[in-house]
Design a protein around this motif. Structure first.
Motif: not given
Length: 262
Positions: A155-161, A206-213, A231-238, A240-246
């Motif tokens: 996820m974080l690598g995809a964000l960097g990409l 609320d900001i912290c709760a929305l933060n993917p990290f 919940l953490a698993l679903v958010v991380v996968i989603a 990752t897909a969003a960052f990789l798509g970007a």
């Protein structure tokens, strides 16, 4: 066969770059160790901790921040890998890589896997040092945390990409890294639980709760204690897909920044 050769070559190149940059390994360990051995000693008395999942008893503050520091390593290494992409693009090697007779998405995914592999190795090195300093975790937790580390690294690598596809010049990337890294790290559950944040500000909570990290950290935290946080698993996968798509959009010569750069 072509894809396997390309994948192996890219991952091996990332490994060689990491081996030849020993200061990168040292820096990856120094940052979390400073928090673990210096800041934690000062915050221990100021920050009280209650019994929260996945913990079943009171824990020391040093034990609490270990998952967050694992996430810190993944975050910094993901940005470092993105920095190397910007450098490769300025030097021309990135253009040569993207013209290889392999799908562009596969090349980027291979680069992402290579960076994640290095990140996971750095995390385990940190966990070994933390264990040497008396921070003990469940024995099987060192095994069950591996999938969480891989997902977090991806996820974080995809964000960097994705960020690297938007940066045209190497000197601009450092500012972008700081703009991304520090808000993501400090506005998360890495250093303090969310209930503690809610006591001071509901908005910050609320900001912290929305933060993917935050969800990367919680996925690692629960995995270290042989538990899954759905919940953490679903958010991380989603995410990752969003960052990789970007990232794929950004590196598409027909639409992204690569085309506009010319």
């Amino acid at each position: 066969m072509h894809r396997w050769r390309a994948f192996r070559a890219i991952v091996w190149r990332e490994a060689l770059r990491f081996i030849h940059q020993r200061e990168r390994f040292v820096a990856a360990l120094v940052r979390p160790l400073v928090w673990l051995l210096v800041f934690a000693a000062g915050f221990r008395a100021a920050l009280g901790l209650s019994i929260i999942p996945p913990y079943q008893t009171y824990i020391t503050y040093e034990t609490y921040i270990v998952p967050g520091l694992c996430g810190m390593i993944l975050l910094f290494n993901g940005m470092q890998s993105a920095l190397s992409l910007v450098y490769d693009r300025e030097m021309g090697s990135m253009r040569l890589l993207l013209t290889a007779p392999v799908a562009r998405w596969f090349l980027l995914f291979s680069k992402l896997c290579g960076a994640t592999f290095i990140s996971v190795l750095q995390v385990y090195a940190f966990l070994a040092v933390a264990w040497a300093f008396g921070i003990t975790l469940p024995g099987w937790g060192y095994v069950t945390v591996l999938p969480a580390l891989v997902l977090g690294g991806l996820m974080l690598g995809a964000l960097g990409l994705a960020l690297s596809s938007l940066i045209r010049q190497l000197e601009n990337f450092a500012g972008v890294m700081n703009f991304v890294i520090f808000p993501m790290f400090f506005l998360s559950s890495a250093l303090y639980p969310l209930w503690k944040m809610a006591e001071s500000s509901r908005l910050l909570h609320d900001i912290c709760a929305l933060n993917p990290f935050t969800h990367v950290v919680e996925l690692i935290r629960f995995a270290l204690y042989l538990r899954l946080e759905p919940l953490a698993l679903v958010v991380v996968i989603a995410a990752t897909a969003a960052f990789l798509g970007a990232a794929l959009w950004g590196y598409d010569p027909a639409r992204g920044m690569i085309r506009r750069k010319g």
